[in-house]
Motif scaffolding. Structure first.
Motif, mmCIF file in Angstrom:
data_model
loop_
_atom_site.group_PDB
_atom_site.id
_atom_site.type_symbol
_atom_site.label_atom_id
_atom_site.label_comp_id
_atom_site.label_asym_id
_atom_site.label_seq_id
_atom_site.Cartn_x
_atom_site.Cartn_y
_atom_site.Cartn_z
ATOM 1 N N UNK B 18 0.799 -1.229 0.000
ATOM 2 C CA UNK B 18 0.000 0.000 0.000
ATOM 3 C C UNK B 18 0.831 1.278 0.000
ATOM 4 N N UNK B 19 2.111 1.183 0.380
ATOM 5 C CA UNK B 19 2.987 2.344 0.248
ATOM 6 C C UNK B 19 3.135 2.740 -1.218
ATOM 7 N N UNK B 20 3.628 1.824 -2.072
ATOM 8 C CA UNK B 20 3.715 2.156 -3.497
ATOM 9 C C UNK B 20 2.366 2.492 -4.128
ATOM 10 N N UNK B 21 1.301 1.810 -3.725
ATOM 11 C CA UNK B 21 -0.019 2.103 -4.314
ATOM 12 C C UNK B 21 -0.417 3.548 -4.030
ATOM 13 N N UNK B 22 -0.134 4.030 -2.819
ATOM 14 C CA UNK B 22 -0.415 5.434 -2.493
ATOM 15 C C UNK B 22 0.332 6.367 -3.444
ATOM 16 N N UNK B 23 1.608 6.078 -3.693
ATOM 17 C CA UNK B 23 2.417 6.981 -4.520
ATOM 18 C C UNK B 23 1.953 6.959 -5.984
ATOM 19 N N UNK B 24 1.772 5.766 -6.558
ATOM 20 C CA UNK B 24 1.275 5.688 -7.943
ATOM 21 C C UNK B 24 -0.153 6.230 -8.035
ATOM 22 N N UNK B 25 -0.927 6.023 -6.979
ATOM 23 C CA UNK B 25 -2.307 6.497 -6.971
ATOM 24 C C UNK B 25 -2.439 8.002 -7.044
ATOM 25 N N UNK B 26 -1.355 8.693 -6.745
ATOM 26 C CA UNK B 26 -1.360 10.156 -6.811
ATOM 27 C C UNK B 26 -1.262 10.682 -8.246
ATOM 28 N N UNK B 27 -1.065 9.774 -9.219
ATOM 29 C CA UNK B 27 -1.028 10.162 -10.633
ATOM 30 C C UNK B 27 -2.097 9.369 -11.393
ATOM 31 N N UNK B 28 -3.382 9.631 -11.076
ATOM 32 C CA UNK B 28 -4.463 8.807 -11.651
ATOM 33 C C UNK B 28 -4.604 8.967 -13.165
ATOM 34 N N UNK B 29 -4.044 10.024 -13.735
ATOM 35 C CA UNK B 29 -4.097 10.168 -15.189
ATOM 36 C C UNK B 29 -3.050 9.297 -15.884
ATOM 37 N N UNK B 30 -2.104 8.796 -15.109
ATOM 38 C CA UNK B 30 -1.003 8.011 -15.697
ATOM 39 C C UNK B 30 -1.039 6.534 -15.321
ATOM 40 N N UNK B 31 -1.574 6.232 -14.118
ATOM 41 C CA UNK B 31 -1.514 4.855 -13.629
ATOM 42 C C UNK B 31 -2.871 4.386 -13.118
ATOM 43 N N UNK B 32 -3.257 3.198 -13.579
ATOM 44 C CA UNK B 32 -4.409 2.541 -12.960
ATOM 45 C C UNK B 32 -3.913 1.245 -12.332
ATOM 46 N N UNK B 33 -4.566 0.805 -11.274
ATOM 47 C CA UNK B 33 -4.116 -0.354 -10.522
ATOM 48 C C UNK B 33 -5.038 -1.550 -10.735
ATOM 49 N N UNK B 34 -4.419 -2.736 -10.889
ATOM 50 C CA UNK B 34 -5.151 -3.990 -10.869
ATOM 51 C C UNK B 34 -4.568 -4.840 -9.737
ATOM 52 N N UNK B 35 -5.435 -5.381 -8.878
ATOM 53 C CA UNK B 35 -4.971 -6.257 -7.806
ATOM 54 C C UNK B 35 -5.318 -7.690 -8.186
ATOM 55 N N UNK B 36 -4.289 -8.486 -8.432
ATOM 56 C CA UNK B 36 -4.484 -9.832 -8.966
ATOM 57 C C UNK B 36 -4.055 -10.895 -7.961
ATOM 58 N N UNK B 37 -4.631 -12.074 -8.115
ATOM 59 C CA UNK B 37 -4.140 -13.269 -7.413
ATOM 60 C C UNK B 37 -4.351 -14.455 -8.346
ATOM 61 N N UNK B 38 -3.828 -15.600 -7.979
ATOM 62 C CA UNK B 38 -3.911 -16.756 -8.861
ATOM 63 C C UNK B 38 -5.364 -17.155 -9.134
ATOM 64 N N UNK B 39 -6.220 -17.064 -8.115
ATOM 65 C CA UNK B 39 -7.589 -17.573 -8.253
ATOM 66 C C UNK B 39 -8.654 -16.481 -8.217
ATOM 67 N N UNK B 40 -8.255 -15.233 -7.957
ATOM 68 C CA UNK B 40 -9.237 -14.152 -7.891
ATOM 69 C C UNK B 40 -10.059 -14.150 -6.615
ATOM 70 N N UNK B 41 -9.563 -14.788 -5.594
ATOM 71 C CA UNK B 41 -10.291 -14.838 -4.316
ATOM 72 C C UNK B 41 -9.867 -13.690 -3.402
#
Lengths: 198, 198
Positions: B18-41
């Motif tokens: 969540x540290x890096x997500x906060x920093x990238x999240x501050x540039x919403x015009x440049x970065x979107x986030x996907x949170x993935x796992x093997x099974x989507x659970x």
């Protein structure tokens, strides 16, 4: 064992919550975490972190420590009377109340900070202090302690405050060890504020 | 718009993500986030943060930037061949690959760091480097850049690395502004490592 309850709402600021959770999470024999919301639904941070929460009415453990974070979602919650009443009730019951960033605007609006010293985010300062003129607002501080209330400055200051809270309860060496283990450059002095500009 | 995919597993370290997500999240015009796992659970951090994820096979956007975090869960995943193959495939497809803390142990074990310079958590150092002798491990560094790989030291170093990545793409002033807005005391120099002890 103390129970820390984070009362969440949509569009909370990601690091406001997870920075302190990391620090308290490093003492699992002393602190357990409950993530609460008004309805117990999936609650999302500003940056798309969608997490499970428990409804306030269904919390498993009484709240010893209440954590209220900030973010854009506070703009909506300052006008949500039910939320503010719930916040005030939890704050009254808790031994300690901690806020990060604009979370102190919610505490202020709910009335629980009346007569107390408190701080908040620098960039949203005017909006925050407009929520209550009954609070003794302190603009230059990394975090402020008054009675059972710990209020921190913006976002990252929540990690410094959490370590400060831990130092006050468990000694500074315990807090320093957590900082070392998380490779966090802890700003130990609550009165040094690199982000205040007169 | 770039898509950052965090490939998650249970018992990941809370702040690593969540540290890096906060920093990238501050540039919403440049970065979107996907949170993935093997099974989507629902996938939980070490500290009980239970979050929604999307199965790798069902991701909406191709992965431009892959983020792999650390934590106790890595101890299990280094022995999970399917996870490591998936990690290697995503890493091959991505333009950039970022790791925090013991996340680099997973990258190393998958083989994608062969011949590259990389760093990791100080406290788990011997375990991390035992995952591969094909990596040029650098113990003293806040973070290391080699080719398309950014690997950071433990936990909080992920925030410094994320801001370093942003500085490399958008200029240091953009990164400094994010640090200022999040009231984060950014360690700008990747080679200064307060947590290395010879």
């Amino acid at each position: 064992m103390h129970t820390l309850t984070a009362l969440l709402f949509d569009d909370f600021e990601t690091l406001d919550l997870f920075g302190p959770i990391e620090m308290f999470g490093r003492l699992p024999d002393h602190y357990r975490m409950q993530f609460a919301s008004m309805t117990g639904s999936i609650t999302s941070s500003k940056h798309g972190v969608a997490m499970q929460t428990i409804a306030v009415a269904e919390l498993e453990h009484p709240t010893d420590i209440l954590l209220i974070v900030g973010g854009m979602g506070t703009r909506k919650q300052v006008n949500n009377d039910l939320f503010l009443q719930t916040l005030a009730t939890l704050a009254d019951q808790a031994d300690w109340v901690l806020s990060v960033c604009t979370g102190s605007a919610l505490l202020a609006k709910s009335g629980v900070l009346d007569g107390k010293r408190a701080t908040s985010n620098k960039l949203a300062w005017q909006w925050v202090i407009s929520q209550s003129n009954q609070v003794n607002w302190v603009e230059q501080a990394r975090w402020v302690v008054d009675d059972k209330f710990y209020t921190s400055s913006g976002v990252s200051a929540g990690m410094d405050m959490a370590l400060g809270f831990i130092a006050d309860r468990h000694g500074v060496d315990v807090a320093r060890q957590i900082a070392n283990h998380t490779e966090y450059r802890w700003q130990e002095d609550s009165e040094i504020d690199d982000f205040y500009h007169a």
